[in-house]
Enzyme design. Structure first.
Site, short mmCIF file in Angstrom:
data_model
loop_
_atom_site.label_atom_id
_atom_site.label_comp_id
_atom_site.label_asym_id
_atom_site.label_seq_id
_atom_site.Cartn_x
_atom_site.Cartn_y
_atom_site.Cartn_z
N ASP A 297 0.51 -1.65 0.29
CA ASP A 297 0.01 -0.16 0.62
C ASP A 297 0.97 0.82 -0.43
O ASP A 297 1.35 1.17 0.71
CB ASP A 297 -1.09 0.20 1.20
CG ASP A 297 -1.94 1.18 0.96
OD1 ASP A 297 -1.80 2.06 0.68
OD2 ASP A 297 -3.08 0.58 1.86
N ARG A 299 -0.93 4.21 0.09
CA ARG A 299 -1.22 5.96 0.04
C ARG A 299 -1.39 6.93 1.59
O ARG A 299 -0.39 5.85 2.03
CB ARG A 299 -2.62 5.67 0.23
CG ARG A 299 -3.06 4.76 -0.70
CD ARG A 299 -4.42 4.45 -0.69
NE ARG A 299 -4.86 3.02 -0.34
CZ ARG A 299 -5.61 2.59 0.51
NH1 ARG A 299 -6.80 2.83 0.22
NH2 ARG A 299 -5.49 1.35 0.80
#
Length: 365
Positions: A297, A299
């Protein structure tokens, strides 16, 4: 003079230039390199790199594991561009779509001496430009000569230490515009547009009703998903989660949904489609991201906390199944008063995807 670019503005220009295939100069301390993105590299520019100095192709340790290349620098591997390393081999090394076509790309000679700080920065900038996380880096004799090369050729130059120091802080968000937008879920809705100081994509806050700033607001951090939110893809649960979150806020009479432009867990739509192609070959979501060279991930949920604070909120009841969001909200100075589960959207085509989210990414499903 106020005309001088800030570190954020300069980094935004660098990312745009990497996307179009331009070379840039990166400096750190007394060192300097010529850098470019592997994905947008041309054969002519490859020769320019070789002429500038000893050249490496830098990939992440995730990608290096797939290619069985030694990552002596921990998170990156510096592959030495030997004379026989042509553009086709650069592309095949960067793009896992070529793994089945060209299974025998190695063996690779990887560099183990010297500082990899500028190499690491080049890959990071490629990621931020939503390109494949692979870069070409030519070592220059000194920072002074790197700066001279930049002046002579009109190249952009970036001090990577200054950028890292700036990135340690949450990116500033400026409200740009807002207007009432009646939605299917609730006619009492207002859309706020926020623009990041770093020149990246804008993010949106959808305010349902008139939530009180003095109480924990029902909120969701929703990452953009073109395939799920717009096309109704059955490969994920994003579209159903988006609609269910808005419906929950409408039922309560108030809430805020943050629509963050971090497609594909932050890797961008093009790389997300590359990951989907790898999933068609039998890899799960996490494995596909790793083969591309990304983390599970990519983000940055600090963006959501910043926007909520700009809107005047200090506490949230967070609609999420992802404990990472809770941790990052709390670390960004926003109190998470309650986690509200959001378990919708499972179907036969995304059951394995959801199982991977639970087993490998810790989602509470």
């Amino acid at each position: 003079m106020g005309l001088k670019l800030s570190i954020w503005e300069n980094a935004a220009r660098i990312r745009a230039e990497l996307r179009i295939g331009a070379a840039v100069v990166l400096v750190r301390g007394q060192a300097g390199v010529l850098a470019g993105a592997a994905e947008s590299l041309t054969a002519e520019r490859l020769e320019d790199f070789r002429a500038a100095g000893p050249t490496d192709m830098v990939i992440t340790s995730r990608r290096a594991t797939t290619l069985k290349a030694r990552a002596y620098d921990g998170d990156v591997a510096r592959i030495i561009l030997t004379p026989d390393f042509d553009l086709g081999r650069v592309r095949a090394t960067a793009d896992p779509a070529k793994d089945l076509e060209s299974p025998l790309k190695g063996p690779y000679q990887t560099r183990r001496d010297g500082d990899a700080g500028l190499h690491r920065a080049a890959v990071r900038l490629a990621k931020q430009a939503q390109l494949l996380p692979a870069a070409l880096v030519a070592a220059l004799p000194s920072r002074r000569e790197a700066e001279a090369l930049a002046r002579e050729n009109g190249l952009s130059i970036l001090d990577t230490d200054a950028l890292l120091a700036a990135e340690a802080e949450a990116i500033g968000m400026r409200p740009v515009s807002a207007a009432r937008v009646p939605l299917e879920a609730s006619a009492a809705s207002r859309v706020h547009v926020f623009r990041p100081d770093d020149g990246s994509e804008e993010h949106y806050a959808i305010e349902i009703g008139a939530p009180k700033r003095s109480e924990p607001v029902l909120a969701r951090l929703h990452s953009a998903c073109f395939t799920g939110d717009v096309l109704g893809s059955l490969k994920c649960d994003c579209g159903p989660q988006l609609r269910a979150a808005l419906a929950a806020m409408a039922a309560e009479g108030a809430g805020v949904l943050l629509y963050l432009n971090q497609e594909g867990r932050g890797i961008g739509l093009a790389n997300k489609m590359r990951a989907y192609s790898l999933q068609d070959q039998g890899f799960d979501t996490v494995e596909a991201n790793h083969r591309l060279g990304f983390e599970d991930d990519e983000r940055d949920f600090r963006i959501g906390a910043t926007i909520l604070r700009r809107l005047g909120f200090r506490s949230v009841r967070l609609l999420t199944n992802n404990p990472r969001k809770i941790g990052m909200m709390s670390n960004s100075g926003l109190q998470v008063a309650e986690r509200v589960p959001l378990k919708v959207g499972e179907n036969p085509l995304n059951a394995a995807y959801l199982a991977t989210k639970a087993s490998k990414s810790g989602h509470l499903l």
